[in-house]
Design a protein around this motif. Structure first.
Motif, PDB file in Angstrom:
ATOM      1  N   ALA A  18       0.202   3.684  -1.646  1.00  0.00           N
ATOM      2  CA  ALA A  18      -0.959   2.939  -1.117  1.00  0.00           C
ATOM      3  C   ALA A  18      -0.980   1.533  -1.722  1.00  0.00           C
ATOM      4  CB  ALA A  18      -2.247   3.684  -1.449  1.00  0.00           C
ATOM      5  N   GLU A  19      -0.752   1.435  -3.040  1.00  0.00           N
ATOM      6  CA  GLU A  19      -0.709   0.122  -3.702  1.00  0.00           C
ATOM      7  C   GLU A  19       0.351  -0.762  -3.068  1.00  0.00           C
ATOM      8  OE1 GLU A  19      -2.587  -1.255  -5.946  1.00  0.00           O
ATOM      9  OE2 GLU A  19      -3.812   0.528  -6.299  1.00  0.00           O
ATOM     10  N   LYS A  20       1.527  -0.166  -2.808  1.00  0.00           N
ATOM     11  CA  LYS A  20       2.645  -0.950  -2.250  1.00  0.00           C
ATOM     12  C   LYS A  20       2.296  -1.463  -0.850  1.00  0.00           C
ATOM     13  CE  LYS A  20       7.053  -0.181  -4.053  1.00  0.00           C
ATOM     14  NZ  LYS A  20       7.708  -1.251  -3.909  1.00  0.00           N
ATOM     15  N   VAL A  21       1.697  -0.594  -0.047  1.00  0.00           N
ATOM     16  CA  VAL A  21       1.341  -0.992   1.322  1.00  0.00           C
ATOM     17  C   VAL A  21       0.325  -2.133   1.271  1.00  0.00           C
ATOM     18  CG1 VAL A  21       0.196  -0.223   3.458  1.00  0.00           C
ATOM     19  CG2 VAL A  21       1.847   1.274   2.315  1.00  0.00           C
ATOM     20  N   MET A  23      -3.339  10.066   2.368  1.00  0.00           N
ATOM     21  CA  MET A  23      -2.642   8.775   2.390  1.00  0.00           C
ATOM     22  C   MET A  23      -3.587   7.650   2.829  1.00  0.00           C
ATOM     23  SD  MET A  23       0.362   7.651   1.642  1.00  0.00           S
ATOM     24  CE  MET A  23      -0.188   6.073   1.091  1.00  0.00           C
ATOM     25  N   GLY A  24      -4.304   7.883   3.921  1.00  0.00           N
ATOM     26  CA  GLY A  24      -5.205   6.849   4.444  1.00  0.00           C
ATOM     27  C   GLY A  24      -6.351   6.554   3.487  1.00  0.00           C
ATOM     28  N   TYR A  25      -6.879   7.613   2.862  1.00  0.00           N
ATOM     29  CA  TYR A  25      -7.980   7.399   1.917  1.00  0.00           C
ATOM     30  C   TYR A  25      -7.485   6.614   0.693  1.00  0.00           C
ATOM     31  CZ  TYR A  25     -11.541  10.237   4.317  1.00  0.00           C
ATOM     32  OH  TYR A  25     -12.484  10.701   5.223  1.00  0.00           O
ATOM     33  N   ALA A  26      -6.239   6.890   0.277  1.00  0.00           N
ATOM     34  CA  ALA A  26      -5.689   6.161  -0.879  1.00  0.00           C
ATOM     35  C   ALA A  26      -5.508   4.683  -0.527  1.00  0.00           C
ATOM     36  CB  ALA A  26      -4.356   6.783  -1.309  1.00  0.00           C
ATOM     37  N   ILE A  27      -5.084   4.402   0.708  1.00  0.00           N
ATOM     38  CA  ILE A  27      -4.916   3.000   1.126  1.00  0.00           C
ATOM     39  C   ILE A  27      -6.280   2.320   1.199  1.00  0.00           C
ATOM     40  CG2 ILE A  27      -4.142   1.474   3.008  1.00  0.00           C
ATOM     41  CD1 ILE A  27      -1.894   3.449   3.534  1.00  0.00           C
ATOM     42  N   ALA A  28      -7.275   3.042   1.706  1.00  0.00           N
ATOM     43  CA  ALA A  28      -8.626   2.468   1.798  1.00  0.00           C
ATOM     44  C   ALA A  28      -9.126   2.094   0.398  1.00  0.00           C
ATOM     45  CB  ALA A  28      -9.573   3.465   2.452  1.00  0.00           C
ATOM     46  N   LYS A  29      -8.923   2.989  -0.560  1.00  0.00           N
ATOM     47  CA  LYS A  29      -9.398   2.734  -1.926  1.00  0.00           C
ATOM     48  C   LYS A  29      -8.642   1.535  -2.539  1.00  0.00           C
ATOM     49  CE  LYS A  29     -10.050   5.145  -6.255  1.00  0.00           C
ATOM     50  NZ  LYS A  29      -9.740   6.338  -7.028  1.00  0.00           N
ATOM     51  N   ALA A  30      -7.316   1.506  -2.322  1.00  0.00           N
ATOM     52  CA  ALA A  30      -6.517   0.410  -2.895  1.00  0.00           C
ATOM     53  C   ALA A  30      -6.925  -0.936  -2.281  1.00  0.00           C
ATOM     54  CB  ALA A  30      -5.028   0.673  -2.660  1.00  0.00           C
ATOM     55  N   ALA A  31      -7.182  -0.949  -0.975  1.00  0.00           N
ATOM     56  CA  ALA A  31      -7.575  -2.204  -0.305  1.00  0.00           C
ATOM     57  C   ALA A  31      -8.953  -2.645  -0.786  1.00  0.00           C
ATOM     58  CB  ALA A  31      -7.562  -2.016   1.214  1.00  0.00           C
ATOM     59  N   LYS A  32      -9.844  -1.680  -0.977  1.00  0.00           N
ATOM     60  CA  LYS A  32     -11.200  -2.004  -1.454  1.00  0.00           C
ATOM     61  C   LYS A  32     -11.118  -2.602  -2.863  1.00  0.00           C
ATOM     62  CE  LYS A  32     -15.394  -2.478  -1.310  1.00  0.00           C
ATOM     63  NZ  LYS A  32     -15.919  -3.478  -0.421  1.00  0.00           N
ATOM     64  N   THR A  33     -10.274  -2.016  -3.688  1.00  0.00           N
ATOM     65  CA  THR A  33     -10.119  -2.503  -5.067  1.00  0.00           C
ATOM     66  C   THR A  33      -9.605  -3.936  -5.071  1.00  0.00           C
ATOM     67  OG1 THR A  33      -9.612  -0.251  -5.690  1.00  0.00           O
ATOM     68  CG2 THR A  33      -9.107  -1.908  -7.326  1.00  0.00           C
ATOM     69  N   LYS A  34      -8.851  -4.309  -4.051  1.00  0.00           N
ATOM     70  CA  LYS A  34      -8.347  -5.687  -3.975  1.00  0.00           C
ATOM     71  C   LYS A  34      -9.338  -6.605  -3.260  1.00  0.00           C
ATOM     72  CE  LYS A  34      -3.425  -5.296  -4.695  1.00  0.00           C
ATOM     73  NZ  LYS A  34      -3.674  -4.626  -5.912  1.00  0.00           N
ATOM     74  N   GLY A  35     -10.535  -6.121  -3.045  1.00  0.00           N
ATOM     75  CA  GLY A  35     -11.600  -6.992  -2.538  1.00  0.00           C
ATOM     76  C   GLY A  35     -11.754  -7.035  -1.034  1.00  0.00           C
ATOM     77  N   ALA A  36     -10.981  -6.208  -0.303  1.00  0.00           N
ATOM     78  CA  ALA A  36     -11.091  -6.249   1.169  1.00  0.00           C
ATOM     79  C   ALA A  36     -12.370  -5.576   1.648  1.00  0.00           C
ATOM     80  CB  ALA A  36      -9.890  -5.521   1.782  1.00  0.00           C
TER      81      ALA A  36
END
Ligand code: C5P
Length: 402
Positions: free
Chosen positions: A390-393, A220-233
């Motif tokens: 992850a995308e939703k969060v 879960m955490g790795y998926a959130i990290a990847k999604a946040a990175k993809t959004k430029g964070a």
């Protein structure tokens, strides 16, 4: 006139040597006309199809063609070209550059520049359809996709080799431009923000080889990290031991125990705009730890435990204006218990997840979850893929930080 999302953006355009290289000139020109700074890096083969001077003329920027250009003379080098880049697009991407990127080779300016990129990378493959279908090419594309690299699939149509209705054709410039604009629009939502994420379970040592742990996989955490990175964070991922590959471009901090995780969170808190605690932190640890392996003969009849710090509670007292998000794994009265924890830990959002069913939660790709914010419950428990949740969060965080 409506401002283009490309205005003020820095685009690195990698051009590799295929017949479609000449079409990249149009792409470079349109990107420049929409207000982007376009820095072109070409392979030696690409320069056989189109002269670097053509790209220089349409972009008004120096063009990088080899590794050994004197960087004191040139405004760019293979190590500086990606600095400040918002997006790196390789168009056309030949089977060769795809293979090199998949394996991390760095034997020319383009492949080396790709290794220095921390921005989003998009590849636009164009090649003969047999080369496209080749298992090696498809394998390499999958490696890149798993690393978070975006692939714009080639079109079906007439190919330079004469094949009709074959897959491998370079898409129209408009299509690539729209893809980039759409992507940049999404990427922008967390640009300049730092997201601190914890993932995995902690391990609390009993002796030098044994520990108290839990079943958390870290997915879960790795998926959130990847999604946040993809959004430029900028993403800092504090991880307990897992079997997962670190997501591309994310700063990793590895820890084992709850106390180490707390320290790592505190060390990075001040630079964070949001903290997401998905880690399954052990609530307790053995009060005594043996530095050597305990022999069978001296087996203790019991292990005394002591409480671990609650990381969320600790940071809710130290935090500045960071958004704080928790994940509550529950087996009964899921929503009610998660709501109590949201209040106790003073969170902005709690993701309640039901771990009473073996198909969801720990180590699964799926999760049964509901969002509870400080405004109350939002919807009921629903089944998500962890990547989807992850995308939703991340969208929720982006909407609050906007
Ligand atoms: O109280 P409970 O462990 O169910 O709360 C879950 C949330 O609290 C998760 O976000 C978890 O990462 C966090 N937590 C924590 N420190 C602990 C235990 C849990 O921050 N010691």
């Amino acid at each position: 006139m409506v401002k283009s999302i490309l205005e003020g953006k820095t685009v690195v355009l990698g051009v590799s040597g295929g017949i479609a290289s000449y079409k990249a000139v149009d792409l470079a020109s349109k990107l420049t006309q929409e207000g982007a700074t376009v820095k072109v890096v070409m392979t030696a083969n690409a320069t056989k199809f189109v002269g670097s001077i053509t790209f220089q003329a349409v972009t008004h920027q120096p063009v990088l063609t080899n590794l050994f250009e004197d960087s004191s003379q040139s405004a760019i080098s293979h190590v500086s070209i990606c600095k400040d880049a918002d997006i790196f697009i390789v168009a056309p991407a030949t089977a060769n550059i795809i293979a090199k990127a998949a394996h991390g080779l760095a034997d020319d300016a383009l492949s080396t520049a790709l290794l220095t990129a921390s921005c989003t990378i998009v590849m636009v493959p164009a090649m003969n359809s047999q080369m496209w279908l080749n298992k090696a090419t498809q394998h390499n594309l999958n490696v890149l996709k798993n690393r978070g690299i975006q692939i714009i699939e080639p079109e079906v149509g007439r190919l330079a080799c004469g094949d009709e209705q074959a897959k491998g054709r370079f898409p129209e410039t408009e299509f690539i431009l729209n893809y980039m604009k759409d992507f940049l629009g999404k990427v922008q939502s967390l640009r300049g923000k730092t997201i601190l994420i914890t993932a995995g379970g902690t391990r609390e040592p009993i002796d030098s080889v044994r520990f108290i742990g839990n079943r958390s996989s870290g997915k879960m955490g790795y998926a959130i990290a990847k999604a946040a990175k993809t959004k430029g964070a900028n993403v800092i991922l504090i991880s307990g031991p897992t079997n997962l590959q670190p997501p591309f471009g994310v700063s990793m901090v590895y820890v084992e125990t709850a106390q180490q995780m707390l320290q790592a969170v505190i060390n990075n808190l001040s630079q964070a705009d949001a903290v997401v605690m998905t880690a399954a932190v052990s609530d307790f640890r053995p009060a005594m730890k043996s530095n050597k392996k305990i022999k069978k003969e001296s087996m203790p009849s019991s292990i005394e435990l002591e409480l671990n710090p609650d990381i969320l509670e600790a940071i809710s007292n130290k935090k500045d204006k960071q958004l704080v998000i928790g994940f509550a794994a529950e087996t009964d009265n899921v929503l009610e218990n998660a709501t109590k924890k949201l209040k106790k830990k003073k969170l902005d959002l709690m993701v309640a997840n039901d771990v009473s069913h073996p198909d969801f939660g720990f180590d699964s790709d799926f999760i049964l979850a509901a969002f509870i914010s400080d405004y109350g419950q939002q919807g009921s428990l629903e089944k998500y893929r962890k990547t989807e949740l992850a995308e939703k969060v991340v969208e929720w965080i982006a909407s609050k930080l906007a």
